[in-house]
Design a protein around this motif. Sequence first.
Motif, PDB file in Angstrom:
ATOM      1  N   LEU A   1       2.412  13.834   4.737  1.00  0.00           N
ATOM      2  CA  LEU A   1       2.932  14.845   5.657  1.00  0.00           C
ATOM      3  C   LEU A   1       3.105  14.172   7.017  1.00  0.00           C
ATOM      4  CD1 LEU A   1       3.602  17.907   6.098  1.00  0.00           C
ATOM      5  CD2 LEU A   1       1.219  18.155   6.871  1.00  0.00           C
ATOM      6  N   LEU A   2       4.335  14.142   7.510  1.00  0.00           N
ATOM      7  CA  LEU A   2       4.656  13.480   8.767  1.00  0.00           C
ATOM      8  C   LEU A   2       5.220  14.472   9.769  1.00  0.00           C
ATOM      9  CD1 LEU A   2       6.628  10.342   7.447  1.00  0.00           C
ATOM     10  CD2 LEU A   2       4.154  10.597   7.728  1.00  0.00           C
ATOM     11  N   LYS A   3       4.988  14.211  11.052  1.00  0.00           N
ATOM     12  CA  LYS A   3       5.628  14.984  12.115  1.00  0.00           C
ATOM     13  C   LYS A   3       6.617  14.093  12.841  1.00  0.00           C
ATOM     14  CE  LYS A   3       4.877  17.786  16.229  1.00  0.00           C
ATOM     15  NZ  LYS A   3       3.883  18.397  17.159  1.00  0.00           N
ATOM     16  N   LEU A   4       7.846  14.577  13.013  1.00  0.00           N
ATOM     17  CA  LEU A   4       8.864  13.840  13.750  1.00  0.00           C
ATOM     18  C   LEU A   4       8.519  13.862  15.233  1.00  0.00           C
ATOM     19  CD1 LEU A   4      11.642  12.380  13.800  1.00  0.00           C
ATOM     20  CD2 LEU A   4      12.687  14.639  14.088  1.00  0.00           C
ATOM     21  N   MET A   5       8.301  12.689  15.819  1.00  0.00           N
ATOM     22  CA  MET A   5       7.997  12.579  17.235  1.00  0.00           C
ATOM     23  C   MET A   5       9.244  12.222  18.046  1.00  0.00           C
ATOM     24  SD  MET A   5       4.896  13.365  16.881  1.00  0.00           S
ATOM     25  CE  MET A   5       4.295  13.180  18.560  1.00  0.00           C
TER      26      MET A   5
ATOM     27  N   SER B   1       0.856  -1.173   0.000  1.00  0.00           N
ATOM     28  CA  SER B   1       0.000   0.000   0.000  1.00  0.00           C
ATOM     29  C   SER B   1       0.901   1.234   0.000  1.00  0.00           C
ATOM     30  CB  SER B   1      -0.887   0.019   1.252  1.00  0.00           C
ATOM     31  OG  SER B   1      -0.088   0.232   2.411  1.00  0.00           O
ATOM     32  N   PRO B   2       0.383   2.409  -0.376  1.00  0.00           N
ATOM     33  CA  PRO B   2       1.210   3.620  -0.286  1.00  0.00           C
ATOM     34  C   PRO B   2       1.773   3.844   1.116  1.00  0.00           C
ATOM     35  CG  PRO B   2      -0.703   4.068  -1.637  1.00  0.00           C
ATOM     36  CD  PRO B   2      -0.907   2.701  -1.045  1.00  0.00           C
ATOM     37  N   GLU B   3       0.984   3.588   2.146  1.00  0.00           N
ATOM     38  CA  GLU B   3       1.478   3.788   3.517  1.00  0.00           C
ATOM     39  C   GLU B   3       2.614   2.830   3.850  1.00  0.00           C
ATOM     40  OE1 GLU B   3      -0.282   3.419   8.035  1.00  0.00           O
ATOM     41  OE2 GLU B   3      -1.489   4.489   6.540  1.00  0.00           O
ATOM     42  N   GLN B   4       2.494   1.571   3.447  1.00  0.00           N
ATOM     43  CA  GLN B   4       3.579   0.620   3.682  1.00  0.00           C
ATOM     44  C   GLN B   4       4.849   1.046   2.954  1.00  0.00           C
ATOM     45  OE1 GLN B   4       1.461  -2.851   2.272  1.00  0.00           O
ATOM     46  NE2 GLN B   4       1.065  -3.606   4.351  1.00  0.00           N
ATOM     47  N   ALA B   5       4.696   1.488   1.723  1.00  0.00           N
ATOM     48  CA  ALA B   5       5.856   1.942   0.961  1.00  0.00           C
ATOM     49  C   ALA B   5       6.485   3.169   1.614  1.00  0.00           C
ATOM     50  CB  ALA B   5       5.447   2.264  -0.475  1.00  0.00           C
ATOM     51  N   MET B   6       5.647   4.066   2.139  1.00  0.00           N
ATOM     52  CA  MET B   6       6.156   5.268   2.795  1.00  0.00           C
ATOM     53  C   MET B   6       7.019   4.907   3.998  1.00  0.00           C
ATOM     54  SD  MET B   6       5.599   7.242   5.710  1.00  0.00           S
ATOM     55  CE  MET B   6       3.892   6.948   6.200  1.00  0.00           C
ATOM     56  N   PHE B   7       6.549   3.994   4.843  1.00  0.00           N
ATOM     57  CA  PHE B   7       7.331   3.621   6.028  1.00  0.00           C
ATOM     58  C   PHE B   7       8.626   2.902   5.644  1.00  0.00           C
ATOM     59  CE2 PHE B   7       3.311   3.946   8.641  1.00  0.00           C
ATOM     60  CZ  PHE B   7       3.774   4.974   9.445  1.00  0.00           C
ATOM     61  N   ARG B   8       8.578   2.101   4.583  1.00  0.00           N
ATOM     62  CA  ARG B   8       9.796   1.432   4.135  1.00  0.00           C
ATOM     63  C   ARG B   8      10.816   2.459   3.623  1.00  0.00           C
ATOM     64  NH1 ARG B   8      11.120   0.460  -0.727  1.00  0.00           N
ATOM     65  NH2 ARG B   8       8.975   0.504  -1.528  1.00  0.00           N
ATOM     66  N   GLU B   9      10.358   3.390   2.786  1.00  0.00           N
ATOM     67  CA  GLU B   9      11.256   4.412   2.260  1.00  0.00           C
ATOM     68  C   GLU B   9      11.778   5.319   3.371  1.00  0.00           C
ATOM     69  OE1 GLU B   9      12.528   4.832  -0.681  1.00  0.00           O
ATOM     70  OE2 GLU B   9      11.448   3.219  -1.675  1.00  0.00           O
ATOM     71  N   LEU B  10      10.929   5.617   4.344  1.00  0.00           N
ATOM     72  CA  LEU B  10      11.339   6.469   5.463  1.00  0.00           C
ATOM     73  C   LEU B  10      12.529   5.859   6.190  1.00  0.00           C
ATOM     74  CD1 LEU B  10      10.464   9.063   7.082  1.00  0.00           C
ATOM     75  CD2 LEU B  10       9.230   7.481   8.600  1.00  0.00           C
ATOM     76  N   HIS B  11      12.488   4.555   6.399  1.00  0.00           N
ATOM     77  CA  HIS B  11      13.615   3.904   7.071  1.00  0.00           C
ATOM     78  C   HIS B  11      14.822   3.792   6.158  1.00  0.00           C
ATOM     79  CE1 HIS B  11      16.005   0.367   8.473  1.00  0.00           C
ATOM     80  NE2 HIS B  11      15.968   1.093   9.559  1.00  0.00           N
TER      81      HIS B  11
ATOM     82  N   HIS C   1       8.766   6.724  15.288  1.00  0.00           N
ATOM     83  CA  HIS C   1       9.439   8.022  15.310  1.00  0.00           C
ATOM     84  C   HIS C   1       8.600   9.145  14.706  1.00  0.00           C
ATOM     85  CE1 HIS C   1      13.367   5.548  15.310  1.00  0.00           C
ATOM     86  NE2 HIS C   1      13.171   6.034  16.521  1.00  0.00           N
ATOM     87  N   VAL C   2       7.480   8.804  14.048  1.00  0.00           N
ATOM     88  CA  VAL C   2       6.706   9.816  13.316  1.00  0.00           C
ATOM     89  C   VAL C   2       5.212   9.649  13.551  1.00  0.00           C
ATOM     90  CG1 VAL C   2       8.448  10.005  11.493  1.00  0.00           C
ATOM     91  CG2 VAL C   2       6.539   8.404  11.221  1.00  0.00           C
ATOM     92  N   ARG C   3       4.469  10.690  13.206  1.00  0.00           N
ATOM     93  CA  ARG C   3       3.013  10.630  13.199  1.00  0.00           C
ATOM     94  C   ARG C   3       2.529  11.127  11.843  1.00  0.00           C
ATOM     95  NH1 ARG C   3      -0.977  14.377  15.153  1.00  0.00           N
ATOM     96  NH2 ARG C   3       0.656  15.615  16.159  1.00  0.00           N
ATOM     97  N   ILE C   4       1.614  10.393  11.224  1.00  0.00           N
ATOM     98  CA  ILE C   4       1.053  10.813   9.941  1.00  0.00           C
ATOM     99  C   ILE C   4       0.017  11.908  10.184  1.00  0.00           C
ATOM    100  CG2 ILE C   4      -0.254  10.113   7.905  1.00  0.00           C
ATOM    101  CD1 ILE C   4       0.825   7.301   8.246  1.00  0.00           C
ATOM    102  N   LEU C   5       0.218  13.064   9.552  1.00  0.00           N
ATOM    103  CA  LEU C   5      -0.717  14.181   9.671  1.00  0.00           C
ATOM    104  C   LEU C   5      -1.722  14.220   8.525  1.00  0.00           C
ATOM    105  CD1 LEU C   5       1.783  17.012  10.715  1.00  0.00           C
ATOM    106  CD2 LEU C   5       0.382  15.573  12.213  1.00  0.00           C
ATOM    107  N   ALA C   6      -1.284  13.856   7.330  1.00  0.00           N
ATOM    108  CA  ALA C   6      -2.161  13.930   6.160  1.00  0.00           C
ATOM    109  C   ALA C   6      -1.468  13.264   4.979  1.00  0.00           C
ATOM    110  CB  ALA C   6      -2.494  15.388   5.815  1.00  0.00           C
TER     111      ALA C   6
END
Length: 219
Positions: free
Chosen positions: A101-105, A45-55, A64-69
Motif C-alpha cells: 500500500l503506497l501513498k503518492l507524495m 527482495s519484494p520491495e526492490q521488485a515493487m519499486f522496479r515495477e512501479l517505475h 514519489h511515494v511512501r510505503i504505508l504497509a
Amino acid sequence: MLDREGFRPNVGIILLNARNQVFWGKRLRTHSWQFPQGGIKQGESPEQAMFRELHEEVGLRPEHVRILARTRDWLRYEVPEHFIRKDARGHYRGQKQIWFLLKLMGRDSDLDLRATDHPEFDAWRWNDYWVPLELVIEFKRDVYQMALSELARFLPRINPHNRYLRGGMRSRGFDEMPHGRSTELGAALPPLVRPDVRREGSGDGEAASGDGLSRPPER
C-alpha cells in the motif's frame, strides 16, 4: 522462477492519492482494469521488485511515494490452464504475491504510462478504494479482495480541511474523471464490491526456473 508448488513470486501495488482513491490501470489493448503488479526477479527482495515495477508500469520513482504497509504473507491465485503454455502445464500453477500500500507524495503529472518501451497500461483513473472487482479478470478477484481487506486499516486519515472535501464530495462518475480517458470509458461502472476478509498462509518454497506464462492477463 517458481516455488516448489508451482507459484511464481510476484508483487502487487495499491497506490493512493490524497483522497485515498486508488490508481486503476487499463491493460494495453484490452477491456481489463487492474492494479500494477509484476514478477520478482531472482535476487530481488519484494520491495526492490515493487519499486522496479512501479517505475516500469506507471513511471514513478521511490521519491514519489511512501510505503504505508504490506501484506504479512503471500496471497495466491491459480491461473486457468488455457492461459498457461502447454510445455509448462503441470509445473506452473499461478502467482503468489506480496501486496504494498503506497501513498503518492508527488503529483498526478508524475505518472507516466510510457516510462519504458514495453507499457502495460494505455489508460488510468483514480477510483474509490473498494474498486469494482467485476472489471478484474475473474481468477484474480479473490486476491484483490484479500489485499484490499488486509491493507484497509492502514489507510491514512484524510485532512478534513482539504478544500476538495469541504461539505462532502461525491465520487465522480466514470465519465467525469479527467485522467485515463479511452474509448471504453463511456459505460457506467458496476456496483462496488466490499469483500469479506480472507487470507492465505505463506509459503516460499524452493525456486525453479520458468514462469509458465503464455499471455499477459495473469502477469
